[in-house]
Scaffold this active site. Structure first.
Site, PDB file in Angstrom:
ATOM      1  N   PHE A 142       0.859  -1.189   0.000  1.00 52.74           N
ATOM      2  CA  PHE A 142       0.000   0.000   0.000  1.00 52.74           C
ATOM      3  C   PHE A 142       0.889   1.231   0.000  1.00 52.74           C
ATOM      4  CE2 PHE A 142      -2.301   3.620   1.516  1.00 52.74           C
ATOM      5  CZ  PHE A 142      -3.476   3.538   0.787  1.00 52.74           C
ATOM      6  N   ASP A 227       9.210   3.013   2.153  1.00 48.62           N
ATOM      7  CA  ASP A 227       8.016   3.793   2.437  1.00 48.62           C
ATOM      8  C   ASP A 227       7.744   3.686   3.936  1.00 48.62           C
ATOM      9  OD1 ASP A 227       5.531   4.843   2.852  1.00 48.62           O
ATOM     10  OD2 ASP A 227       4.603   3.909   1.101  1.00 48.62           O
ATOM     11  N   LYS A 256       2.185  11.325   7.056  1.00 45.05           N
ATOM     12  CA  LYS A 256       1.334  11.073   8.218  1.00 45.05           C
ATOM     13  C   LYS A 256       1.800  11.828   9.476  1.00 45.05           C
ATOM     14  CE  LYS A 256      -1.182   7.228   6.527  1.00 45.05           C
ATOM     15  NZ  LYS A 256      -0.829   6.085   5.702  1.00 45.05           N
TER      16      LYS A 256
END
Ligand SMILES: *Cc1c(COP(=O)(O)O)cnc(C)c1O
Length: 404
Positions: A142, A227, A256
């Site tokens: 993802f 990531d 985030k």
């Protein structure tokens, strides 16, 4: 249910694109690990906006930095310098040990930017023939929702009817270093991978995997792009999840929690000449690197370190994981996690994880299911031992029920 709750939910349904299916709670306030709904009910937030609110809701110091900066200057565009960007660069470089920084906004933008940068590096530094660059990614990855990214997703829900997609990606199994070795060609410019697959259900690779990955990438002049948008900034009990593996990525992606949930802020970090290939006019973003984002991110990084949140994540994560392992329930297939990135995988016969999340909501805990059978647990990193125990009690009660 009061009329106000029905109103918010119904109005969202009437006007909004139906691309989410939220749990039926309407939140209106947050503080630390807690959020409150419009009725005044309190919940322990065990999702933390997918780890964006690691520093806790409405952290007062981040709030103060945001308000102060918003009064002075919010956006200049990169057509001019501003007095926050240099300080943001200096502080994020010092924190992460990186040499170059590219500021963006969302996580997906950081991933897209990294893809562009490693391709350019491949053509201009590695000498890959133009148009032939290959990037290796993992099954069940993802990395976000943009077109470039969903094109190399393996989740049918994510990609069906959004094509045609960009070529140049190869998909291998996660956690399989031999598969990486086999997939590398002279045209491979990068391996893009999550240290722990978050959305896939908190999948931790076998010990030693990343040591081998690092060796293979180095030996073949392939950029290792980690990531860390979800795993980074303390979530796993270390600043970066790569530190558990004793390796260093060539390119690291953060997002985030980089803003503590106040504002979309992401960054591409590199330790080499990957970002150096980008010249004026070749890449950009109107909001990327804006002074408000920089001021917020600086405060978000500062409180993470100064308030010991990373150490707390390690300590409370251990307590939480041990506590989950102690729950004797036939519904549980596996419990796993690192730091405060935790998951409870249910047996298929136990019923959908969603039902358990709805039951938890009734007990004052907000958690989110992922992939039908998994309950993800990722509270803010400021959680205390008492709050962990409070959550464990409720989880034990809920998980011993049968919703099949
Ligand atoms: C959330 C996430 C992204 C995408 O971030 P957005 O801000 O939603 O675009 C990318 N990679 C990982 C690992 C993530 O968890």
């Amino acid at each position: 249910m009061s009329s106000s709750i029905i109103d918010f939910v119904a109005t969202e349904a009437r006007f909004g694109a139906h691309n989410y299916e939220p749990i039926g709670v309407v939140l209106s306030r947050g503080e630390g690990v807690w959020v409150w709904d419009t009725e005044g009910n309190r919940y322990l937030d065990c999702l933390s906006a997918y780890s964006a609110v690691s520093q806790g809701h409405c952290h007062p110091k981040i709030l103060a930095a945001m308000v102060e900066q918003a009064r002075r200057l919010t956006l200049t565009s990169r057509a001019f310098h501003n007095d926050q960007l240099a300080l943001f660069y200096e502080e994020i470089a010092a924190l992460t040990g990186s040499h170059k920084v590219l500021p963006m906004n969302s996580g997906a933008e950081a991933v897209e930017s990294a893809i562009k940068a490693v391709r350019k590096w491949g053509y201009e530094v590695k000498g890959v023939p133009d148009g032939a660059a290959e990037i290796i990614v993992c099954a069940n990855n993802f990395h976000g929702r943009t077109l470039g990214i969903v094109g190399f997703s393996t989740d049918p829900e994510t990609r069906t009817h959004f094509g045609p997609f960009a070529p140049g990606f190869r998909i291998i199994p996660f956690g399989d270093a031999a598969a990486l070795q086999d997939a590398i060609t002279p045209n491979t410019v990068a391996f893009l991978v999550e240290p722990i697959q978050g959305e896939a259900g908190v999948i931790i690779p076998p010990a030693g995997y990343f040591t081998e990955v690092r060796q293979l990438c180095t030996a073949n002049n392939v950029m290792l792009v980690l990531d860390e948008i979800q795993t980074g900034l303390g979530r796993t009990g270390k600043l970066l999840a790569e530190q558990h593996e004793g390796i260093e990525a060539d390119v690291t992606l953060l997002g985030k929690a980089l803003s503590g949930g106040f504002y979309p802020v992401s960054a591409v970090l590199s330790n080499n000449d990957v970002l150096g290939t980008l010249r004026p006019g070749q890449h950009g973003s109107t909001f990327g690197g804006n002074p408000l984002a920089c001021a917020v991110a600086r405060a978000a990084m500062r409180v993470l370190v100064e308030e010991g949140m990373i150490e707390n994540a390690a300590r409370q994560g251990m307590r939480f994981l041990e506590g989950l392992k102690d729950i004797r329930a036939n519904t549980i297939r596996e419990v796993r996690g690192r730091g405060l990135m935790l998951a409870v995988e249910l047996h298929p016969e136990a019923g959908r994880a969603r039902r358990y999340c709805e039951a938890l909501r009734g007990m004052g805990i907000l958690a989110k299911d992922t992939h039908e059978q998994t309950i993800r647990i990722a509270p803010p990193l400021v959680i205390t031992s008492d709050q962990v125990d409070w959550a464990l009690e409720r989880l034990a009660t809920t998980l011993t029920q049968d919703f099949s």
